[in-house]
Design a protein around this motif. Structure first.
Motif, short mmCIF file in Angstrom:
data_model
loop_
_atom_site.label_atom_id
_atom_site.label_comp_id
_atom_site.label_asym_id
_atom_site.label_seq_id
_atom_site.Cartn_x
_atom_site.Cartn_y
_atom_site.Cartn_z
N TYR A 112 0.82 -1.20 0.00
CA TYR A 112 0.00 0.00 0.00
C TYR A 112 0.86 1.26 0.00
O TYR A 112 0.57 2.23 -0.68
CB TYR A 112 -0.93 0.01 1.21
CG TYR A 112 -2.01 1.07 1.11
CD1 TYR A 112 -3.01 0.97 0.15
CD2 TYR A 112 -2.01 2.17 1.95
CE1 TYR A 112 -3.99 1.94 0.04
CE2 TYR A 112 -2.98 3.14 1.86
CZ TYR A 112 -3.98 3.03 0.89
OH TYR A 112 -4.94 4.00 0.78
N HIS A 162 -6.94 1.46 -2.58
CA HIS A 162 -7.69 1.20 -1.35
C HIS A 162 -8.87 0.25 -1.58
O HIS A 162 -9.46 -0.26 -0.61
CB HIS A 162 -8.18 2.51 -0.74
CG HIS A 162 -9.29 3.17 -1.51
ND1 HIS A 162 -9.05 4.04 -2.55
CD2 HIS A 162 -10.65 3.06 -1.40
CE1 HIS A 162 -10.20 4.46 -3.04
NE2 HIS A 162 -11.18 3.88 -2.36
N GLU A 163 -9.21 0.01 -2.83
CA GLU A 163 -10.32 -0.88 -3.14
C GLU A 163 -9.88 -2.35 -3.25
O GLU A 163 -10.70 -3.22 -3.59
CB GLU A 163 -10.99 -0.44 -4.44
CG GLU A 163 -11.57 0.98 -4.37
CD GLU A 163 -12.21 1.40 -5.68
OE1 GLU A 163 -13.37 1.01 -5.93
OE2 GLU A 163 -11.54 2.11 -6.46
N SER A 165 -7.62 -5.74 -1.46
CA SER A 165 -7.13 -6.31 -0.20
C SER A 165 -5.60 -6.27 -0.19
O SER A 165 -4.95 -5.96 -1.20
CB SER A 165 -7.61 -7.76 -0.07
OG SER A 165 -6.97 -8.58 -1.04
N GLY A 166 -5.03 -6.62 0.97
CA GLY A 166 -3.57 -6.60 1.09
C GLY A 166 -2.89 -7.54 0.11
O GLY A 166 -1.91 -7.18 -0.54
N GLN A 168 -4.11 -8.63 -2.72
CA GLN A 168 -4.31 -8.11 -4.08
C GLN A 168 -3.37 -6.95 -4.36
O GLN A 168 -2.85 -6.81 -5.48
CB GLN A 168 -5.77 -7.69 -4.26
CG GLN A 168 -6.74 -8.85 -4.31
CD GLN A 168 -8.18 -8.38 -4.32
OE1 GLN A 168 -8.53 -7.36 -3.71
NE2 GLN A 168 -9.04 -9.12 -5.01
N ARG A 169 -3.14 -6.11 -3.35
CA ARG A 169 -2.22 -4.99 -3.56
C ARG A 169 -0.80 -5.49 -3.80
O ARG A 169 -0.05 -4.92 -4.60
CB ARG A 169 -2.27 -4.04 -2.35
CG ARG A 169 -3.52 -3.20 -2.30
CD ARG A 169 -3.36 -2.00 -1.37
NE ARG A 169 -3.35 -2.41 0.02
CZ ARG A 169 -4.41 -2.40 0.83
NH1 ARG A 169 -5.59 -2.03 0.35
NH2 ARG A 169 -4.30 -2.76 2.09
N VAL A 198 -3.03 -16.20 2.46
CA VAL A 198 -2.76 -15.28 1.35
C VAL A 198 -1.30 -15.40 0.93
O VAL A 198 -0.97 -15.32 -0.26
CB VAL A 198 -3.10 -13.83 1.77
CG1 VAL A 198 -2.81 -12.86 0.63
CG2 VAL A 198 -4.57 -13.73 2.17
#
Length: 342
Positions: A112, A162-163, A165-166, A168-169, A198
């Motif tokens: 992020y 911000h849309e 998840s961790g 996915q980022r 994850v």
């Protein structure tokens, strides 16, 4: 120098680090020029054959990230060389450095913090294509390909960080590194902030990408279980020095350096009875200051095997003089020996 790095030539380009030094000045002073020097990376040599993964482990502050950032030229080094094929990464500048950045990319620990929250995914992935003049006229298609490649929905290209998840980022961070079609990727703790389930998905993704694209990885982590899953060779760092290096199974099954043995003994064992019965090696004392490291062997102040020679002579990273030594297993210790820790 810390010994000649071991490398096997393959069809793809490999990475060779020879005697790398990185220092930071601390303690104030005009324009940040402090009087004290932190020896973050001190004469480190290693090699990664093309298409393979070198796992780099050690406690926080041992110099892992500094080495990775130097390899990607996110910061200049203060000595030694980094070779990518026939090119010396430490010697290029200007246009040659810009072209080199296509070949070596970096994935940060915090996805992020490394993504611009004001830019959409499309803009984030298009930016490196514009900088390097790639895929003119087909950049939107390239963005969709990258998202599909890392397991994300191409229809979400216009969303913002911000849309996601961790996990996915972190996949977005990997997609951005892949955008310029690199040969080498340095990954700095890429799954440490993710849940275990994850983590597995991201590690499997990295494994698939390496197999499909022939990528070479420098994989930096403190979790030895994660490193074992992905690495071909593993190096252990302590206070800026590489203290042991070997093929992954050899290092985990036959650790020779006391520090490596201590790290491995801290890995939890799933069997409760085996966990209760096994030996744990608990290191005493704090890690010494990198501003003023101990003389001789830097690990000696926490080592139960330290003798007088350990305080006087810096141990060379080399194959140990043991009975039937394993090839390409290097250790920097005056008293290397096997010890059953698992």
């Amino acid at each position: 120098m810390s010994g000649t790095p071991v490398v096997e030539r393959t069809g793809s380009t490999g990475l060779i680090v020879d005697g790398l030094v990185k220092e930071y000045r601390v303690g104030g002073g005009l324009f940040g020029r402090g009087r004290d020097v932190v020896q973050a990376v001190s004469d480190v040599s290693l090699a990664i054959p093309g298409g393979q993964t070198f796992g780099l482990v050690g406690e926080s502050g041992c110099g892992k990230s500094s080495l990775g950032r130097s390899v990607a030229r996110l910061q200049p080094s203060d000595g030694g060389s980094i070779r990518l094929g026939d090119d010396d990464v430490t010697a290029v500048s200007g246009e040659r450095l810009r072209r080199l950045r296509r070949r070596v990319q970096f994935v940060f620990q915090d996805p992020y913090a490394s993504l611009n929250p004001r830019k959409s995914v499309r803009a984030t992935l298009t930016e490196p294509l514009v900088i390097h003049g790639l895929h003119r006229g087909s950049r939107d298609r390239r963005v969709e390909e990258l998202l599909d490649q890392v397991g994300l929905n191409p229809a979400h290209a216009d969303r913002f960080p911000h849309e996601f998840s961790g996990g996915q980022r972190q996949r977005l961070g990997i997609a951005r590194a892949l955008a310029v079609e690199p040969e080498v990727i340095a990954l700095d703790e890429p799954v440490s902030a993710l849940d275990v389930s994850v983590q597995a998905g991201v590690l499997n993704l990295l494994d698939d990408l390496q197999r499909d694209l022939g990528l070479t990885y420098l994989f930096i982590a403190h979790d030895l279980s994660v490193v074992r899953h992905l690495s071909d060779r593993v190096g252990v760092m302590y206070l800026g020095k590489l203290v042991e290096e070997a093929p992954v199974d050899e290092l985990y099954e036959r650790p020779l350096h006391p520090y490596t043995q201590a790290l491995l003994s801290a890995i939890p064992v799933p069997d409760p009875r085996a966990e209760r019965a096994r030996e744990r090696i608990v290191l005493t004392g704090d890690v010494p200051s990198p501003v003023s490291p101990p003389s001789g062997c830097r690990f000696r102040t926490r080592c139960w095997k330290a003798t007088e020679i350990c305080a006087e002579v810096v141990p060379e990273l080399a194959e140990p003089d043991l009975l039937d030594p394993a090839p390409t297993h290097r250790v920097a210790c005056h008293h290397p020996a096997e010890r059953d820790v698992l």
